[in-house]
Design a protein around this motif. Structure first.
Motif, PDB file in Angstrom:
ATOM      1  N   MET A 385       0.886  -1.410   0.062  1.00 22.63           N
ATOM      2  CA  MET A 385      -0.004   0.036  -0.022  1.00 22.63           C
ATOM      3  C   MET A 385       0.804   1.266  -0.014  1.00 22.63           C
ATOM      4  N   PRO A 389       0.572   4.217  -3.619  1.00 17.64           N
ATOM      5  CA  PRO A 389      -0.445   4.896  -3.212  1.00 17.64           C
ATOM      6  C   PRO A 389      -1.616   5.043  -4.204  1.00 17.64           C
ATOM      7  N   GLN A 395      -4.428  -1.206  -3.438  1.00 13.17           N
ATOM      8  CA  GLN A 395      -5.006  -0.612  -1.914  1.00 13.17           C
ATOM      9  C   GLN A 395      -6.254  -1.429  -1.734  1.00 13.17           C
ATOM     10  N   LYS A 396      -7.149  -1.669  -2.884  1.00 12.96           N
ATOM     11  CA  LYS A 396      -8.383  -2.396  -2.560  1.00 12.96           C
ATOM     12  C   LYS A 396      -8.065  -3.709  -1.871  1.00 12.96           C
ATOM     13  N   CYS A 399      -6.764  -3.730   1.687  1.00 14.71           N
ATOM     14  CA  CYS A 399      -7.787  -3.699   2.641  1.00 14.71           C
ATOM     15  C   CYS A 399      -8.536  -4.701   2.842  1.00 14.71           C
ATOM     16  N   LEU A 424      -2.831   4.284   6.578  1.00 15.21           N
ATOM     17  CA  LEU A 424      -2.632   3.872   5.110  1.00 15.21           C
ATOM     18  C   LEU A 424      -4.029   3.702   4.571  1.00 15.21           C
ATOM     19  N   ALA A 428      -6.069   5.569   1.818  1.00 15.49           N
ATOM     20  CA  ALA A 428      -6.732   4.717   0.523  1.00 15.49           C
ATOM     21  C   ALA A 428      -8.327   5.109   0.356  1.00 15.49           C
ATOM     22  N   HIS A 432      -9.244   6.939  -3.244  1.00 14.82           N
ATOM     23  CA  HIS A 432      -9.926   6.137  -4.271  1.00 14.82           C
ATOM     24  C   HIS A 432     -11.502   5.932  -3.808  1.00 14.82           C
ATOM     25  N   CYS A 435     -12.385   2.370  -3.069  1.00 17.77           N
ATOM     26  CA  CYS A 435     -11.727   1.765  -1.867  1.00 17.77           C
ATOM     27  C   CYS A 435     -12.656   2.063  -0.649  1.00 17.77           C
ATOM     28  N   ALA A 439     -12.467  -0.071   2.591  1.00 21.74           N
ATOM     29  CA  ALA A 439     -11.659   0.701   3.625  1.00 21.74           C
ATOM     30  C   ALA A 439     -12.313   0.717   5.099  1.00 21.74           C
TER      31      ALA A 439
END
Length: 465
Positions: A385, A389, A395-396, A399, A424, A428, A432, A435, A439
């Motif tokens: 992550m 970034p 990121q998804k 998470c 982090l 995210a 996004h 996300c 998240a």
């Protein structure tokens, strides 16, 4: 890339105007025309960016059209020697760039090449050249193939099934014809291409070229990549390959002959992952020895990113079966996945696939979560992550992995938070929109305070967070 389109003639006229009116040399005239159209948002990907060559018949033509003219005359005159020479030249020009193939395709190249394939019948050397040319012209232009061409290719594969080189030539044509073309895929499957492809792998199990080409063609039959078609037959084709053509066994048996060929094994892995569409198929892959070769391949090729990406994708696919999850962990797959992420931290695709594979292994499996935590999986995901970034897929998946690790094992929350997870994941979520849900779920299950307040926008049925 621009969204506007122009004809080749429009571009050529602009180049000619720059040469005649503004006395530019040819290279400068082309550069100026490119800059002019691109500044207007024109997509030039299908445009040949060159000056037309002198032609005795029609003033000026691009070189690929001059070659096409020569090939057409050789075909019309049944001059096999000249045809062979022109096929080689035309194929090389087609391979240079899509714009050349597109221009040729717009000028009836397919019918000329199809006629060349027919004329070459019975002459093996000439047929190889003709079908290589057909493959080149179809690359990126699957719409060119018609029903007569489909029939010709299927008959060629049947007639020359014992000839490895001919099979590769025919299969490559089919691959290009089926990529991003759902109707061609369905037509070929109805025409009986699947047993021809699996049969080619069995018949020529010692030929790396045949196995790679046929495996790739089988995989393309399971794609759903034609944006013109709302619903394809990808799932149905995958089932046909497995249930009616013993595809899993064929592919895994083929792998045994190429233990030192990472390219072939990577291709086989990619196809197996596309066939993992049912719970029982995933288990079959393990039972047939497919998991063992995947884990071994990952260990042996850990420094080869292309191979690693394909193996991680395959492991992710077969891990959809809960029993297979345990088999992967038992085989040492977890440590290898973490190692792959750490070794290729700068590669977003490997980070995505690695996190996704760990995410699948952790799903509904607290015991596996313990193994992943002890092996450094959570830390590797957070490092991914931090390294990417702007990559929403990384990121998804990271998470989702964090959430799966703590959803049934809350004791892991504090150690993961101490690694810096909250900041982090919050970043995210802010960066996004895709996300946001995963998240929030990760933060909630980590025990963090999550702002769930919704703001009324004033429009009926509209909520903004």
């Amino acid at each position: 890339m621009g969204s506007k389109q122009i004809a080749q003639e429009t571009f050529d006229d602009a180049v000619q105007e720059n040469i005649v009116e503004f006395e530019m040399d040819p290279e400068e005239a082309v550069r100026e025309a490119v800059q002019q159209f691109e500044s207007q948002g024109v997509d030039l990907s299908n445009i040949v960016k060159a000056v037309r060559q002198p032609s005795s018949e029609n003033g000026q033509k691009h070189k690929i059209l001059l070659t096409l003219d020569s090939l057409g005359r050789a075909v019309a005159d049944s001059d096999l020697v000249e045809m062979a020479e022109q096929l080689v030249v035309f194929t090389e020009q087609c391979k240079e760039q899509l714009a050349f193939r597109y221009l040729a395709g717009q000028n009836d190249a397919y019918s000329v090449v199809f006629s060349a394939c027919q004329l070459a019948s019975g002459d093996r050397s000439l047929m190889l050249k003709a079908f290589s040319t057909l493959s080149a012209i179809l690359d990126g232009q699957p719409d060119l193939l018609d029903s007569a061409g489909q029939h010709l290719l299927l008959e060629m594969l049947k007639e020359y099934r014992e000839d490895a080189e001919m099979m590769v030539a025919g299969i490559r044509c089919i691959r290009h014809a089926c990529l991003k073309h759902e109707q061609n895929r369905q037509d070929f499957v109805k025409g009986g291409v699947l047993p021809l492809l699996t049969g080619a792998i069995v018949q020529h199990g010692d030929s790396a070229d045949v196995v790679r080409a046929a495996s790739s063609a089988l995989r393309i039959m399971t794609f759903d990549d034609d944006i013109r078609v709302p619903f394809g037959h990808a799932h149905d084709h995958a089932k046909l390959i497995v249930l009616e053509n013993d595809g899993l066994r064929v592919l895994i048996e083929a792998a045994k002959a190429f233990t030192d060929n990472s390219g072939v094994l990577s291709e086989l892995c990619a196809t197996l992952s596309r066939l993992s569409v049912r719970n029982e198929f995933c288990q079959d892959i393990v039972d047939l020895g497919g998991l063992n070769f995947m884990v071994t391949l990952l260990a042996d090729c850990i420094d080869h990113p292309d191979v690693v990406k394909q193996v991680l994708s395959a492991i992710r696919a077969v891990a959809g079966n809960d029993d297979v999850k345990d088999a992967i962990v038992t085989a040492g797959g977890t440590d290898l996945i973490v190692l792959a992420i750490s070794r290729h931290l700068g590669n977003p695709q490997i980070c995505e696939q690695g996190c996704a594979a760990l995410c699948m292994l952790a799903l509904r499996k607290p015991e596996n979560c313990t193994v992943i935590m002890e092996g450094g999986g959570a830390l590797a995901a957070l490092q991914a992550m931090k390294a990417h970034p702007q990559e929403v897929a990384v990121q998804k998946q990271a998470c989702m992995l964090i959430r799966n690790l703590v959803s049934r094992s809350r004791d892991f929350s504090q150690p993961i938070l101490e690694m810096g997870a909250e900041d982090l994941i919050t970043e995210a979520r802010a960066a996004h929109k895709d996300c946001d849900d995963v998240a929030k779920a990760a933060l909630r299950d980590l025990g963090c305070k999550v702002e769930l307040r919704e703001l009324w926008t004033g429009q009926k049925g509209s909520l903004a967070q």
